[in-house]
Design an enzyme around this catalytic site. Structure first.
Site, PDB file in Angstrom:
ATOM      1  N   GLU A  39     -44.393  -8.494 -55.268  1.00 15.59           N
ATOM      2  CA  GLU A  39     -44.469  -9.624 -56.281  1.00 15.59           C
ATOM      3  C   GLU A  39     -44.671 -10.922 -55.616  1.00 15.59           C
ATOM      4  O   GLU A  39     -44.090 -11.348 -54.611  1.00 15.59           O
ATOM      5  CB  GLU A  39     -42.989  -9.632 -56.830  1.00 15.59           C
ATOM      6  CG  GLU A  39     -42.741 -10.644 -58.024  1.00 15.59           C
ATOM      7  CD  GLU A  39     -41.079 -10.480 -58.464  1.00 15.59           C
ATOM      8  OE1 GLU A  39     -40.318  -9.824 -57.830  1.00 15.59           O
ATOM      9  OE2 GLU A  39     -40.605 -11.110 -59.484  1.00 15.59           O
ATOM     10  N   LYS A 110     -44.723 -10.419 -66.231  1.00 10.46           N
ATOM     11  CA  LYS A 110     -43.417  -9.923 -66.124  1.00 10.46           C
ATOM     12  C   LYS A 110     -42.515 -10.256 -67.455  1.00 10.46           C
ATOM     13  O   LYS A 110     -42.445 -11.476 -67.764  1.00 10.46           O
ATOM     14  CB  LYS A 110     -42.712 -10.547 -64.973  1.00 10.46           C
ATOM     15  CG  LYS A 110     -41.594  -9.775 -64.545  1.00 10.46           C
ATOM     16  CD  LYS A 110     -40.837 -10.784 -63.271  1.00 10.46           C
ATOM     17  CE  LYS A 110     -39.712  -9.841 -62.963  1.00 10.46           C
ATOM     18  NZ  LYS A 110     -39.017 -10.484 -61.405  1.00 10.46           N
ATOM     19  N   CYS A 143     -41.163  -5.937 -60.569  1.00 11.14           N
ATOM     20  CA  CYS A 143     -39.663  -6.227 -60.075  1.00 11.14           C
ATOM     21  C   CYS A 143     -38.558  -5.815 -61.160  1.00 11.14           C
ATOM     22  O   CYS A 143     -38.598  -4.634 -61.576  1.00 11.14           O
ATOM     23  CB  CYS A 143     -39.553  -7.406 -59.479  1.00 11.14           C
ATOM     24  SG  CYS A 143     -38.099  -7.115 -58.118  1.00 11.14           S
TER      25      CYS A 143
HETATM   26  C1  ACM Z   1     -36.621  -9.732 -59.211  1.00  8.19           C
HETATM   27  O1  ACM Z   1     -37.141  -9.404 -60.282  1.00  8.19           O
HETATM   28  N1  ACM Z   1     -37.583 -10.352 -58.367  1.00  8.19           N
HETATM   29  C2  ACM Z   1     -35.522  -9.124 -58.619  1.00  8.19           C
END
Ligand code: ACM
Length: 257
Positions: A39, A110, A143
């Site tokens: 990420e 995300k 993530c």
């Molecule tokens: C995260 O979503 N970077 C823990």
């Protein structure tokens, strides 16, 4: 399919150092068909403010980072999925992009922002969708999306055979659920985590690749590392658990849709 997960520590806010590090790592992984990076691989993770993040992020159309990756794709004829701090107009997204030698083929933003990300990034505004690369059906998550089984399920129901999951995991148990998501959805998963620390955060490494039975094909430690595995993504089309049980067809959507 040869899949590589590249686990490393991006140097916060220093794109040239990140590119220098990846120069070597991507050369080492040159025999892979698809590489997965962590990420926010183009910036590092812990922004103090939206202004700081705004200065460090790039647009997809004019990104030095993406241009670097594209040149590697041309040189080695592989594709890359990477976390990408994305700027679009005055909005920032914690994105994952997939590119090959022809350029960017898919973008995911995300959906589930973690802690202080909520004051930096917009929540993703693109649907979860599956795309095809060299006849393999791919989906992407980032993530903390790991926490939400609905996201994995939605990609699997759309036919994803392999889910690419750039990460900067900090909670100590996050990696432990990945085999279960593989198993219940009968898909391959590649979680590319980072290592190192930024401010108060320690990233947990232990990147992981799992198969459709929830078996661990490869798992990293807590150092810089490349995982490389070979498998047949088409195995993910078999959703049979026993001769009489299909993981998708047996769902009681009349009860719990
Ligand atoms: C995260 O979503 N970077 C823990």
């Amino acid at each position: 399919m040869k899949l590589a997960v590249v686990q490393f520590a991006p140097v916060f806010g220093d794109l040239q150092s990140i590119i220098k590090k990846l120069e070597t790592l991507l050369d080492e992984a040159k025999h892979a068909d698809i590489l997965v990076l962590p990420e926010l691989a183009n910036t590092g993770y812990k922004f103090d403010s939206k202004t700081e993040a705004f200065d460090l992020t790039e647009n997809i159309e004019s990104s030095v980072f993406i241009e670097f990756l594209k040149n590697k794709c041309v040189k080695y004829d592989f594709a890359v999925a990477t976390g990408f701090a994305e700027k679009e107009g005055d909005k920032l997204y914690n994105s994952s992009i997939f590119l090959d030698k022809t350029g960017v083929k898919a973008v995911y933003r995300k959906l589930h922002l973690f802690m202080n990300e909520k004051s930096i990034f917009e929540p993703g505004n693109l649907d979860l969708s599956v795309f095809e690369y060299q006849e393999t059906k791919l989906g992407m998550l980032v993530c903390f999306d790991w926490m939400f089984p609905e996201a994995w399920r939605k990609l699997a129901l759309q036919g994803a055979e392999l889910i690419l999951h750039p990460s900067n995991l900090v909670l100590p148990y996050a990696q432990s659920v990945i085999p279960s998501y593989s198993l219940v959805n009968r898909v391959f998963i590649a979680t590319a985590n980072r290592i190192g620390t930024e401010k108060e955060l320690s990233f947990t490494g232990q990147s992981i690749i799992t198969n459709t039975k929830g078996e661990v094909l490869a798992k990293a430690g807590k150092k810089e590392e490349i995982l490389m595995v070979e498998f047949d993504p088409k195995l993910a089309q078999n959703k049979m658990i026993t001769p009489l049980n299909n993981a998708f067809e047996d769902r009681r959507t009349d009860i719990y849709e």
